[in-house]
Scaffold this motif. Structure first.
Motif, PDB file in Angstrom:
ATOM      1  N   GLU A 209     -14.111 -29.613 -26.898  1.00 18.84           N
ATOM      2  CA  GLU A 209     -14.823 -29.102 -28.080  1.00 18.84           C
ATOM      3  C   GLU A 209     -14.441 -27.650 -28.339  1.00 18.84           C
ATOM      4  OE1 GLU A 209     -18.809 -31.855 -27.530  1.00 18.84           O
ATOM      5  OE2 GLU A 209     -18.891 -29.695 -27.077  1.00 18.84           O
ATOM      6  N   THR A 210     -14.299 -26.889 -27.261  1.00 22.22           N
ATOM      7  CA  THR A 210     -13.992 -25.465 -27.417  1.00 22.22           C
ATOM      8  C   THR A 210     -12.571 -25.258 -27.923  1.00 22.22           C
ATOM      9  OG1 THR A 210     -15.389 -25.164 -25.478  1.00 22.22           O
ATOM     10  CG2 THR A 210     -14.156 -23.245 -26.223  1.00 22.22           C
ATOM     11  N   PHE A 211     -11.651 -26.061 -27.406  1.00 24.91           N
ATOM     12  CA  PHE A 211     -10.245 -25.917 -27.821  1.00 24.91           C
ATOM     13  C   PHE A 211      -9.764 -27.237 -28.421  1.00 24.91           C
ATOM     14  CE2 PHE A 211     -10.953 -23.219 -24.091  1.00 24.91           C
ATOM     15  CZ  PHE A 211     -10.737 -21.970 -24.664  1.00 24.91           C
ATOM     16  N   PRO A 212     -10.150 -27.499 -29.685  1.00 19.79           N
ATOM     17  CA  PRO A 212      -9.782 -28.787 -30.287  1.00 19.79           C
ATOM     18  C   PRO A 212      -8.263 -28.975 -30.268  1.00 19.79           C
ATOM     19  CG  PRO A 212     -11.253 -27.540 -31.721  1.00 19.79           C
ATOM     20  CD  PRO A 212     -10.846 -26.615 -30.624  1.00 19.79           C
ATOM     21  N   GLY A 213      -7.868 -30.181 -30.062  1.00 16.43           N
ATOM     22  CA  GLY A 213      -6.430 -30.473 -30.057  1.00 16.43           C
ATOM     23  C   GLY A 213      -5.827 -30.416 -28.672  1.00 16.43           C
ATOM     24  N   TYR A 214      -6.601 -29.953 -27.708  1.00 14.57           N
ATOM     25  CA  TYR A 214      -6.069 -29.890 -26.341  1.00 14.57           C
ATOM     26  C   TYR A 214      -6.792 -30.899 -25.460  1.00 14.57           C
ATOM     27  CZ  TYR A 214      -3.546 -25.685 -27.540  1.00 14.57           C
ATOM     28  OH  TYR A 214      -2.664 -24.818 -28.100  1.00 14.57           O
ATOM     29  N   GLY A 215      -6.047 -31.541 -24.600  1.00 16.89           N
ATOM     30  CA  GLY A 215      -6.638 -32.528 -23.685  1.00 16.89           C
ATOM     31  C   GLY A 215      -5.701 -32.723 -22.518  1.00 16.89           C
ATOM     32  N   VAL A 216      -5.945 -33.782 -21.776  1.00 16.99           N
ATOM     33  CA  VAL A 216      -5.108 -34.068 -20.607  1.00 16.99           C
ATOM     34  C   VAL A 216      -3.662 -34.259 -21.063  1.00 16.99           C
ATOM     35  CG1 VAL A 216      -4.648 -35.760 -18.789  1.00 16.99           C
ATOM     36  CG2 VAL A 216      -6.977 -35.076 -19.283  1.00 16.99           C
TER      37      VAL A 216
ATOM     38  N   HIS B 289      -1.070 -23.420 -20.796  1.00 14.28           N
ATOM     39  CA  HIS B 289      -0.474 -22.100 -20.968  1.00 14.28           C
ATOM     40  C   HIS B 289      -0.666 -21.600 -22.395  1.00 14.28           C
ATOM     41  CE1 HIS B 289       1.620 -19.065 -18.994  1.00 14.28           C
ATOM     42  NE2 HIS B 289       2.734 -19.121 -19.696  1.00 14.28           N
ATOM     43  N   ASP B 290      -0.582 -22.541 -23.346  1.00 17.03           N
ATOM     44  CA  ASP B 290      -0.715 -22.158 -24.751  1.00 17.03           C
ATOM     45  C   ASP B 290      -2.080 -21.529 -25.017  1.00 17.03           C
ATOM     46  OD1 ASP B 290       1.724 -23.274 -24.956  1.00 17.03           O
ATOM     47  OD2 ASP B 290       1.015 -25.176 -25.821  1.00 17.03           O
ATOM     48  N   ILE B 291      -3.102 -22.015 -24.318  1.00 14.53           N
ATOM     49  CA  ILE B 291      -4.447 -21.454 -24.502  1.00 14.53           C
ATOM     50  C   ILE B 291      -4.579 -20.162 -23.706  1.00 14.53           C
ATOM     51  CG2 ILE B 291      -6.891 -21.851 -24.055  1.00 14.53           C
ATOM     52  CD1 ILE B 291      -6.397 -24.805 -24.489  1.00 14.53           C
ATOM     53  N   GLU B 292      -4.122 -20.216 -22.462  1.00 10.04           N
ATOM     54  CA  GLU B 292      -4.358 -19.075 -21.568  1.00 10.04           C
ATOM     55  C   GLU B 292      -3.631 -17.814 -22.028  1.00 10.04           C
ATOM     56  OE1 GLU B 292      -3.470 -20.564 -17.683  1.00 10.04           O
ATOM     57  OE2 GLU B 292      -5.499 -21.337 -17.416  1.00 10.04           O
ATOM     58  N   ARG B 293      -2.520 -18.000 -22.729  1.00 13.28           N
ATOM     59  CA  ARG B 293      -1.805 -16.822 -23.241  1.00 13.28           C
ATOM     60  C   ARG B 293      -2.659 -16.056 -24.247  1.00 13.28           C
ATOM     61  NH1 ARG B 293       3.802 -19.237 -23.539  1.00 13.28           N
ATOM     62  NH2 ARG B 293       2.973 -20.239 -25.380  1.00 13.28           N
ATOM     63  N   GLY B 294      -3.602 -16.765 -24.874  1.00 15.37           N
ATOM     64  CA  GLY B 294      -4.439 -16.131 -25.895  1.00 15.37           C
ATOM     65  C   GLY B 294      -5.580 -15.318 -25.307  1.00 15.37           C
ATOM     66  N   PHE B 295      -5.756 -15.378 -23.963  1.00 12.91           N
ATOM     67  CA  PHE B 295      -6.812 -14.585 -23.343  1.00 12.91           C
ATOM     68  C   PHE B 295      -6.328 -13.150 -23.138  1.00 12.91           C
ATOM     69  CE2 PHE B 295      -8.244 -18.766 -21.565  1.00 12.91           C
ATOM     70  CZ  PHE B 295      -9.460 -18.774 -22.237  1.00 12.91           C
ATOM     71  N   THR B 296      -7.295 -12.237 -23.093  1.00 10.64           N
ATOM     72  CA  THR B 296      -6.910 -10.849 -22.847  1.00 10.64           C
ATOM     73  C   THR B 296      -6.314 -10.713 -21.445  1.00 10.64           C
ATOM     74  OG1 THR B 296      -9.243 -10.554 -22.407  1.00 10.64           O
ATOM     75  CG2 THR B 296      -8.421  -9.669 -24.478  1.00 10.64           C
ATOM     76  N   VAL B 297      -6.743 -11.587 -20.519  1.00 11.91           N
ATOM     77  CA  VAL B 297      -6.110 -11.610 -19.196  1.00 11.91           C
ATOM     78  C   VAL B 297      -5.598 -13.028 -18.969  1.00 11.91           C
ATOM     79  CG1 VAL B 297      -6.483 -11.367 -16.729  1.00 11.91           C
ATOM     80  CG2 VAL B 297      -7.705  -9.890 -18.321  1.00 11.91           C
ATOM     81  N   ASP B 298      -4.314 -13.133 -18.667  1.00  8.62           N
ATOM     82  CA  ASP B 298      -3.747 -14.467 -18.457  1.00  8.62           C
ATOM     83  C   ASP B 298      -3.942 -14.860 -16.988  1.00  8.62           C
ATOM     84  OD1 ASP B 298      -2.328 -16.754 -18.239  1.00  8.62           O
ATOM     85  OD2 ASP B 298      -0.531 -15.995 -19.266  1.00  8.62           O
ATOM     86  N   PRO B 299      -4.743 -15.907 -16.717  1.00  9.48           N
ATOM     87  CA  PRO B 299      -5.014 -16.260 -15.311  1.00  9.48           C
ATOM     88  C   PRO B 299      -3.766 -16.676 -14.536  1.00  9.48           C
ATOM     89  CG  PRO B 299      -5.971 -17.862 -16.800  1.00  9.48           C
ATOM     90  CD  PRO B 299      -5.449 -16.763 -17.653  1.00  9.48           C
ATOM     91  N   THR B 300      -2.728 -17.109 -15.249  1.00  9.46           N
ATOM     92  CA  THR B 300      -1.518 -17.504 -14.504  1.00  9.46           C
ATOM     93  C   THR B 300      -0.899 -16.291 -13.819  1.00  9.46           C
ATOM     94  OG1 THR B 300      -0.426 -17.411 -16.627  1.00  9.46           O
ATOM     95  CG2 THR B 300      -0.830 -19.572 -15.729  1.00  9.46           C
ATOM     96  N   GLU B 301      -1.138 -15.096 -14.384  1.00 12.02           N
ATOM     97  CA  GLU B 301      -0.619 -13.896 -13.722  1.00 12.02           C
ATOM     98  C   GLU B 301      -1.402 -13.622 -12.446  1.00 12.02           C
ATOM     99  OE1 GLU B 301      -0.828 -10.855 -16.659  1.00 12.02           O
ATOM    100  OE2 GLU B 301       0.535 -11.954 -17.991  1.00 12.02           O
ATOM    101  N   LYS B 302      -2.676 -14.012 -12.463  1.00 11.50           N
ATOM    102  CA  LYS B 302      -3.502 -13.808 -11.263  1.00 11.50           C
ATOM    103  C   LYS B 302      -3.142 -14.833 -10.195  1.00 11.50           C
ATOM    104  CE  LYS B 302      -5.947 -10.591 -13.123  1.00 11.50           C
ATOM    105  NZ  LYS B 302      -5.951  -9.228 -12.594  1.00 11.50           N
ATOM    106  N   PHE B 303      -2.649 -15.985 -10.641  1.00 13.19           N
ATOM    107  CA  PHE B 303      -2.314 -17.056  -9.702  1.00 13.19           C
ATOM    108  C   PHE B 303      -0.875 -17.518  -9.889  1.00 13.19           C
ATOM    109  CE2 PHE B 303      -6.883 -17.556  -9.328  1.00 13.19           C
ATOM    110  CZ  PHE B 303      -6.994 -17.781  -7.971  1.00 13.19           C
TER     111      PHE B 303
END
Ligand code: ADP
Length: 672
Positions: A343-350, A355-369
């Motif tokens: 519901e929060t990110f329509p169009g995204y699922g399994v 990555h396409d969503i996480e890049r839009g965050f001010t902090v990208d969690p992939t950089e943390k992990f």
């Protein structure tokens, strides 16, 4: 949430019942086959028995004929010898008696005279009276006697029974003495003995043998205990000497469907074994089917409970307010996500790339992990990262919590939960803004107090100065002849004093009302009038203002005096920063421009000394000044005034030299 797995119908492991019917049919066919086999064998046996009995009957019949013929020819010759006187009567007794005993079938040999009188008998084991009782009935004696005499050949009587129930036949062979009938030699032949002798010991055990007349009356029978009723039988006519006598043999084995006991027992045992085996197999199959059905049931039940557990798990996850997803560390593929996430990110699922969503965050969690940091196995010790971050595209704030987990297929994945905290962050910001507004208002109040005090304090000496200056001017004009330069200076001093007075009265007015008077004002016009003030300053302090004004600027919604104060202050600072330069180079550029529908921007750019790095942080702090005479309140007040107008005041270093101060003001939506 992954797509619901399609329910695959469970394959039944229990073999279908029809397999079993096949076995039953086979068994039935086998049993029937065995019965047919037994029947055929019985038929064969019966045929064999039949042919055997026929053969044996022929053998016995031959044996009877042979024995009779043997006796017949012996005694025929004896009668001939007797007639020819080659044999004395005494010799006759000896030879005939001996022969009778040896034959076993001849009981007595009689010498009968031509008058049918019995002359002598041999072997004379019985008295003559008893012997005569064993002879044929008299009529029969007469018949054979006459017949023998007539035909000159031996003749047999019909079978007859004696008074003690024994059956005999009598044979008469003629004696001729020189062509004259001299009587007969008669043999009393026991039919019982004849039958016994013909059967022999072997056949006696196998058959019940019966001699009978043509009318069916039994003459003699041999009935061994082993032979019962119902067996095969065969009847033959005796060829000699009586055409109307017959021999019947009854077989010891009845012609039943049980031909050979051993074979039958073997077949029955085999069938029983087969039935037993099949029954055992059937029991085994049933037990196996039951066990498999049980296993099937347990499997179904555990599957159902697994499904239930999974449904519960998904229901709980889907009803959470937190968006949850699991993603691959390297491919960033979404392995699992709940409803809230979709519901929060329509169009995204399994299957989509997180990555396409996480890049839009001010902090990208992939950089943390980074994937390389995470080793499979000891994920519990892997760091957990959480922070409040903004998703730029949706402008929503999330409390992100992400950590490594061992995924169901063994690889290490990242489990992330996103709690939407936008409302809280917005409320927090609102609170902060209100707090800042309060601080600003209180700062304004402080500034107001200071200004009020200053205005009050300065107003008195300023009034005195104004009086003195105007008094001096008046007197110089009255006296006349005064130095023009002095007069001009005095006039400028007078003007400045009046201006100072005006400023102070405005400040007092501002302080008195405490509330700024905001209305749409023409910023370009304001810039022109303030820069004129700077130009009109004394030559050595004068500042040349170059104006670059946006003609489409429109009006700002602001308090004119406050903005004049700000601009004046910035221009003064610019002039002071350029005080070391020759007058011609002391140029400040004032630019106005419209940023967007909401904001107007004003820039004051100088080519002065610039701001030292260490001063940058404190520039807007109260009482920070690098000037010996400076109060350090100018920029502080300027920022308060601009922020009061919901604008902001910033500065930056020019690319080449000097500093630029920039402030924004809200656009007057309803210019009047
Ligand atoms: P004051 O002018 O009384 O010192 P301000 O608050 O106006 O107080 O300025 C604070 C300090 O900021 C000044 O002392 C000066 O060092 C620095 N400053 C302000 N404007 C400029 C400028 N245009 N160029 C260089 N420095 C500046």
């Amino acid at each position: 949430m992954p797509q619901a797995q399609a329910t695959t119908p469970l394959r039944s492991v229990v073999p279908p019942a029809r397999d079993w019917y096949v076995q039953e049919w086979l068994l039935l066919f086998f049993a029937m086959g065995m019965l047919v086999f037994l029947y055929l064998v019985a038929q064969h046996e019966a045929r064999l028995q039949k042919s055997e009995i026929v053969r044996d009957a022929a053998v016995i019949e031959q044996s009877i004929a042979r024995q009779l013929e043997a006796q017949q020819s012996f005694f025929d010759r004896l009668a001939l010898d007797l007639g020819a006187k080659r044999l004395s009567l005494q010799q006759f007794d000896d030879v005939a008696g001996k022969r009778a005993i040896e034959s076993k079938i001849v009981e007595e040999v009689l010498l009968v005279g031509p008058d049918m009188q019995t002359v002598r008998h041999t072997p004379a084991t019985l008295a003559l009276d008893s012997v005569l009782l064993m002879r044929a009935p008299f009529s029969e004696q007469a018949r054979i006697h006459a017949f023998t005499q007539k035909t000159m050949r031996g003749t047999y009587s019909d079978p007859y029974s004696t008074t003690n129930g024994r059956w005999f036949i009598e044979y008469a062979t003629p004696i001729f003495e020189e062509q004259r009938f001299a009587g007969t030699v008669n043999l009393l032949i026991s039919l019982d003995n004849l039958l016994d002798a013909s059967l022999g010991p072997a056949l006696t055990q196998s058959y019940r043998a019966i001699l009978s007349t043509a009318t069916g009356g039994d003459i003699s029978q041999r009935d061994p205990a082993a032979v019962g009723d119902g067996g095969l039988s065969h009847t033959v006519l005796l060829s000699v000497p009586w055409r109307d006598m017959r021999l019947t043999l009854y077989g010891s084995n009845p012609s039943s469907l049980l031909p050979n006991l051993t074979l039958s027992v073997a077949v029955v045992a085999l069938t029983a074994l087969m039935v037993w085996t099949v029954m055992g197999l059937r029991t085994q199959q049933r037990m196996r089917r039951e066990a498999e059905a049980e296993r099937d049931r347990v499997f179904r039940e555990s599957l159902a409970s697994l499904r239930q557990a999974n449904e519960r798990f998904e229901t709980v996850l889907d009803s959470l307010d937190v968006a949850i997803y699991v993603s691959d560390l390297e491919t960033h593929e979404i392995l699992f996500c709940n409803t809230r996430f979709r519901e929060t990110f329509p169009g995204y699922g399994v299957g989509a790339r997180i990555h396409d969503i996480e890049r839009g965050f001010t902090v990208d969690p992939t950089e943390k992990f980074p994937a390389t940091l995470l080793a499979p196995g000891d994920v519990a010790s892997q760091a957990v990262y959480f922070d409040e971050i903004e998703h730029r595209a949706s402008q929503r704030w999330f409390l992100m919590r992400t950590r490594a987990v061992n995924w169901v297929d063994g690889r290490v994945a990242r489990l992330t939960s996103l709690g939407d905290v936008t409302d809280r962050v917005v409320a927090e910001r609102l609170r902060k803004t209100q707090e800042e507004k309060l601080t600003r208002t209180s700062r304004l109040m402080t500034v107001g107090e200071m200004a009020s005090t200053l205005a009050h304090e300065i107003n008195q000496p300023l009034g005195a100065i104004a009086n003195y200056v105007s008094g001096c001017l008046r007197r110089l004009r009255m006296i006349g002849g005064a130095d023009e330069q002095v007069l001009s200076a005095m006039e400028k001093a007078d003007a400045q004093v009046r201006r100072a007075g005006a400023i102070i009265s405005r400040v007092r007015e501002f302080v008195r009302t405490r509330e700024p008077e905001r209305r749409p004002i023409d910023i370009n016009a304001l810039v022109v009038s303030v820069s004129k003030l700077m130009n009109s300053d004394e030559a050595e302090r004068a500042l040349t203002c170059r104006l670059e004004l946006d003609p489409t600027l429109g009006k700002a919604f602001a308090d004119q005096i406050m903005i004049e104060q700000v601009l004046l202050n910035l221009l003064r600072n610019a002039r002071e920063a350029m005080s070391h330069l020759p007058q011609a180079e002391r140029v400040a550029v004032v630019r106005t421009r419209r940023l967007d529908d909401n904001l107007i921007e004003v820039e004051v750019s100088d080519r002065g000394t610039g701001i030292p790095e260490q001063a940058e942080q404190q520039l807007f702090s109260p009482f920070f000044s690098t000037k010996p005479e400076g109060m350090g309140m100018g920029l502080n007040i300027c920022r308060s005034l601009i922020e009061y107008h919901e604008g902001n005041l910033t500065f930056f270093r020019n690319a080449d030299v000097g500093t630029t101060f920039r402030f924004t003001l809200p656009f007057a939506e309803d210019p009047q």
